[in-house]
Design a protein around this motif. Structure first.
Motif, short mmCIF file in Angstrom:
data_model
loop_
_atom_site.label_atom_id
_atom_site.label_comp_id
_atom_site.label_asym_id
_atom_site.label_seq_id
_atom_site.Cartn_x
_atom_site.Cartn_y
_atom_site.Cartn_z
N HIS A 52 0.82 -1.20 0.00
CA HIS A 52 0.00 0.00 0.00
C HIS A 52 0.87 1.27 0.00
CE1 HIS A 52 -4.15 -1.30 0.18
NE2 HIS A 52 -4.52 -0.09 0.50
N GLY A 53 2.14 1.13 -0.30
CA GLY A 53 3.04 2.29 -0.32
C GLY A 53 3.50 2.66 1.08
N ARG A 117 -5.49 3.34 -7.93
CA ARG A 117 -5.84 2.02 -8.49
C ARG A 117 -5.25 0.92 -7.63
NH1 ARG A 117 -2.71 2.39 -13.41
NH2 ARG A 117 -1.74 4.12 -12.32
N TYR A 118 -6.00 -0.17 -7.52
CA TYR A 118 -5.50 -1.40 -6.94
C TYR A 118 -5.11 -2.32 -8.09
CZ TYR A 118 -8.03 0.12 -2.73
OH TYR A 118 -8.50 0.82 -1.66
N MET A 119 -3.87 -2.76 -8.10
CA MET A 119 -3.41 -3.78 -9.02
C MET A 119 -3.33 -5.07 -8.24
SD MET A 119 -2.91 -1.38 -11.16
CE MET A 119 -1.87 -0.31 -10.27
N ASP A 120 -4.08 -6.07 -8.66
CA ASP A 120 -4.14 -7.32 -7.92
C ASP A 120 -3.80 -8.51 -8.81
OD1 ASP A 120 -5.09 -6.22 -5.45
OD2 ASP A 120 -7.07 -6.04 -6.37
N ARG A 134 -1.09 -7.58 -4.01
CA ARG A 134 -1.74 -6.30 -4.30
C ARG A 134 -0.72 -5.18 -4.26
NH1 ARG A 134 -7.31 -3.84 -2.01
NH2 ARG A 134 -7.97 -4.88 -3.93
N VAL A 135 -0.83 -4.26 -5.24
CA VAL A 135 -0.09 -3.01 -5.24
C VAL A 135 -1.11 -1.89 -5.34
CG1 VAL A 135 1.49 -1.53 -6.55
CG2 VAL A 135 2.01 -3.96 -6.28
N CYS A 136 -1.05 -0.96 -4.40
CA CYS A 136 -1.95 0.20 -4.39
C CYS A 136 -1.18 1.40 -4.93
CB CYS A 136 -2.43 0.47 -2.98
SG CYS A 136 -3.44 1.95 -2.81
#
Length: 198
Positions: A52-53, A117-120, A134-136
């Protein structure tokens, strides 16, 4: 044009998978907004990593961090999911989900707003779709003024964050308006060495 039973079965299976994935994404928003740890954990596989950074770690550590942060910071909040792209490949799917967040703050400015955006990377294990990675990405946030330079160095001005968190945000996945954007990464992977959860 008439379809064969095999073609119809494939269409139905595809629709079922897409529907199940969308249900997981909606359940995420409900779980985090209701501070429901069990519901939030139900969207992840047990070995999932969430970047989530400002936080990078396991699903359980993320649930504890998110619920603690929102409880301390906000009186109430909403995560809304908008555009959803789903690339299915058997029992793996890569998704990109646009979100907007609004929080009613306990202190300071009345509202915090942002979008991204959520990259999942979803995986279907034992018939259950859930998030494996997941990358937020934050694409925008509410600002008092437009900064002179919208670049990564602006993150060092963020107050109240530990230096290692600022470094994780600076060196982590960054949004881009071309094919270097993390939404094109296949397979989507989160480097566990970046973990901020200890």
């Amino acid at each position: 044009m008439a379809r064969t039973l095999e073609e119809l079965d494939a269409i139905v299976a595809d629709l079922q998978d897409r529907s199940a994935i969308r249900d997981v994404l909606m359940r995420y928003s409900r779980g985090v907004d209701r501070l429901d740890r069990d519901l939030l954990l139900s969207v992840y596989h047990p070995d999932a990593i969430d970047d989530h950074g400002v936080f990078i770690g396991t699903a359980e550590a993320f649930a504890d961090w998110a619920i603690g942060m929102h409880t301390t910071t906000h009186v109430s909040h909403q995560h809304a999911i908008f555009n959803i792209s789903i690339d299915l490949d058997g029992d793996v799917a890569h998704t990109e989900s646009y979100y907007m967040f609004v929080g009613l703050n306990r202190e300071g400015k009345p509202l915090t707003m942002g979008g991204g955006r959520y990259m999942d990377r979803f995986e279907k294990r034992d018939g259950r779709w859930a998030i494996a990675a997941r990358v937020c990405l934050r694409d925008w946030a509410q600002l008092d003024a437009v900064p002179e330079h919208l670049d990564q160095s602006a993150m060092t001005a963020v107050k109240g964050l530990a230096p290692q968190v600022i470094e994780a945000m600076r060196t982590g996945p960054q949004p881009a308006r071309d094919r270097s954007d993390p939404s094109y990464d296949r397979p989507l992977v989160v480097d566990p060495r970046r973990s901020t959860s200890g």
